[in-house]
Enzyme design. Sequence first.
Site, short mmCIF file in Angstrom:
data_model
loop_
_atom_site.label_atom_id
_atom_site.label_comp_id
_atom_site.label_asym_id
_atom_site.label_seq_id
_atom_site.Cartn_x
_atom_site.Cartn_y
_atom_site.Cartn_z
N LYS A 145 0.86 -1.18 0.00
CA LYS A 145 0.00 0.00 0.00
C LYS A 145 0.89 1.23 0.00
O LYS A 145 1.94 1.24 0.67
CB LYS A 145 -0.90 -0.02 1.24
CG LYS A 145 -1.97 1.07 1.26
CD LYS A 145 -2.91 0.86 2.46
CE LYS A 145 -4.04 1.88 2.50
NZ LYS A 145 -4.99 1.62 3.61
N SER B 121 -9.91 1.39 2.47
CA SER B 121 -9.03 2.23 1.69
C SER B 121 -7.90 1.46 1.02
O SER B 121 -7.26 1.99 0.11
CB SER B 121 -8.40 3.30 2.60
OG SER B 121 -7.52 2.69 3.53
N SER C 86 -10.07 -0.98 6.66
CA SER C 86 -9.48 -0.73 5.34
C SER C 86 -8.77 -1.91 4.71
O SER C 86 -8.43 -1.86 3.53
CB SER C 86 -8.50 0.45 5.43
OG SER C 86 -9.22 1.66 5.43
#
Lengths: 493, 474
Positions: free
Chosen positions: A80, A155, A179
């Site tokens: 990420k 997310s 997330s």
Amino acid sequence: MRLCDMPLYQLSAMLDEKSISAKEIAQDVMKRIGEANATVGGYITILDEKEIMESAQKTDERIAAGARRSKIDGIPYALKDNMCTKGIRTTCSSKLLENFVPVYNATVYEHLINAGGVLVGKADMDEFAMGSANENSALSFTRNPWDTKKVAGGSSGGSSATVASGQAVFSLGSDTGGSIRLPASFCGITGFKPTYSAVPRYGVIAFASSLDQVGPLTKDIRDTAIVLDEIVKYDDKDSTSAKIATNYAQNLNNNIKGMRIGVDASLVEATDEDTKAAVLTAIEKFKEMGCKIVDLSFNHNEIMVAAYYIISSAEASSNLARFDGMTYGVRREGENVIDTYVNTRSWGFGPEVKRRIMMGTFVLSSGYYDAYYKKALQDRTLIKHNFDAAFELCDCVLSPTTIFTAYDAGKKLEHPTDAYMSDVFTPMANIAGLPAASIPCGFAKNGMPIGLQLIGNSYQEQTLLNMAYAYQQETDFHLQRPKMTGEGEKDEV
Amino acid sequence: MKYEVVIGLEIHAELSTQSKVFCGCSTAFGAEPNTNVCPVCLGMPGALPVLNKKAVEYIVRAGLALNCEIANYSKMDRKNYFYPDLPKAYQISQFDLPFCKGGYLNIQADGKEHTVGITRIHLEEDAGKLVHTPGGTLVDYNRSSMPLIEIVSEPDMRSAKQAVEYAKAIRNILLFAKVSNCKMQEGALRFDANVSVRPFGSKSYGTRTEIKNLSSFKMLQKAIDYEYQRQVSMIEKGEKIRQQTLRWNESSNRIIALRSKEDAHDYRYFPDPDLLPVILSDAFIEDVRSKMPQMPEEKKKMYIEQFQLSEYDAEVLTANSELCAFYEEVLQDYNEPKIAANWVNVELMALLNQSDMLVEELPFAACDMAQLLQNIQSGKISGKMGKGVLADMFETGKSPEEIISAKGLSQISDTAELEKIADEVLANNPASVADYRAGKEKAIGFLVGQVMKATKGAANPQSVNEILRTKLNE
């Protein structure tokens, strides 16, 4: 099945058997990126092919020398884009950091380097990890591999979509209020948020420091155990890091007979029909495997979302204050220093981030602190107590991961809080600091995946892994792969 | 109507730990700009603070030295505000649970003893430093995240003199406790003064103003005096004092308003989630206490009781940690506490005062002073010569041995040589010899003088006296 669609544990065994090479895996993943990236997206930065192949080549040399470092040595993965990577830009999907190249590595990335993993790229995300559909990315886009008209969830949408579409074998995401679990559920893969403090946060750009936790997104719970063994490590650079002895992969077993599963029926009732049906079927499956269902009735379901948004926004308003254009990132000059702050931050942050900063600033302001922030901390204590009490009665808590399955991208929500209210099952694990997983448990009538959430007691990662492992032994939802458009001839393995 | 001034001080002292308070960077002063920095003290994204244990030990030591209660449970908070020298846009400090609370310090001022209450001492990080150049403003982050303690007093001082004496006493205590080098020219000790005035006899306080960042005792004195006058003249004109933050301008000797209460910051303090609460066990606190360096009060008692120093000597020595340290170092090589105290307090102090110098600026070491005193003790030189040698040492920084031999000062203690000279003197002064032998005791004085003259004063007068008597009585 193509190499890029295979789970980590299987590729790892094949590398050990020398039936394939790390370069072949990397090549196939690169090929899939070529096929899927235009439609699914999922990356902000993809490393140079040469760099990726060199990294794979090194694994092959180690294997030839009988010195493979770990089960992820030679496995292509995505990070990420909120995890700092020395020399590789790290953006948090924000315009403010689009030019930011860290001079240091996040500790988790160091661990994966040491384990020999092959970094493919930096995964897309909601800006500063704020969002649940990955539609708040300022620098890239990510769609659901099962239907590219739909959102991937957020997310950690990029971390999820790249794994689900074979553009990475596994990835790391971060989970502040769901997330990791939410996009894993939307994309039909396995997501795991460890106990707060299990994975070092150093070098992971903070959203809400007391809630953030890094974890793996994988195609199989066995992969999860392998990755956790590499990243659950004490770090003296993170004051909140814990010392935990781990051997998850080795201790994985599917004997869950007699395990007590807590279910709050009102949570299951709150979901759409398909989700409800899938979760009820999963509960039956666990019963068949010898588990006992314990009825729970949490009294915190109403206040939990509010407490989560107050605490996370308060911390975010302070954590994101450093993005002022002074020492790094993009600067928008003004007449004086105040103008420069205003110009930089007004230009650089997207609307959702601004909303959270304003909300967080408000709840910490003198005169409002007691009514909001302090109250939210009291709620947090209450929620922790509720879970302590629940774990007297059961070994883990089961719920749906989301209210509904992935929805159409661009769907305008009437009010931002409607989006917030859709995260009703996941933030409680962050608030209480507990480990939680989302595993595939079915498909809706429209073909979109459905996720099942399991929450364990602090540091009981092994219990969750075993529960999920037993379930995946008995079901095949996690073995389904989305059909990739533009896919060429099928490789036989 | 006469007005009295009410003063409270906030004193910032930089701790003398080797590394910064939340990272491993060096705290050394004077490095090239932005060289003692790392991702943590630069507030880089994702970097996390780790509390320096030594800094906690030091603040506890400071708290114990100032008679504070030490908290078993403490935590770090974030103080949020934007400024280019603050890279995280928040300062890690302490809000409601500081490490130390409720202490006091006794001071001597205006001819009396006063007790100043200490509200609290908390730990925080320093900010970087703005450097204004013709090309624009630059930031040096070497100072960012340096460990600071803030010592907050009660509004217990009633004159600028008391405030200065209190500040000096705090400095002395911190030096004795070895927690800060208190180098004011390096900004290691800074004062904020809270000043208000009220009619004598009034029980309530007037509206206070805060003068920020005073970096010397002189500035502290001048700023308080100025602010007192300003407030009194405003009241006398019937104007209202506004609660304000002020800055002392050293070049114009004036006070400048920084901001008023209405535009005061809302710092939005909240617990720093990156740092765990700090739990100090009683065992830890006791351990720090047991390892405390001797404090001035304790030393003073020891000097009087064990060294038999006068109350005055003991007071002078312990009121100045550098002088005290110098004195004790002298004692390591010259174990005559009373004589050493006399030389340090009288002879050395006289030289220092004449040239307005500090002990730490002396060009010679304590062991040189000890060597000088040994030379006097052994009779190699006289006490009077010693004073001259000390003055030379002070001038040149040379060792006493060097000075003594270069000037041929060494007393002649070689008896054979002295006897030869004595014989000559006796032979050349038959009249005096006869006087002495006839019972005129005083005649020996003249003969001793003659020997001293012949040796250019290098003979030990006592030895000469003895030699002459022996010879005359033969």
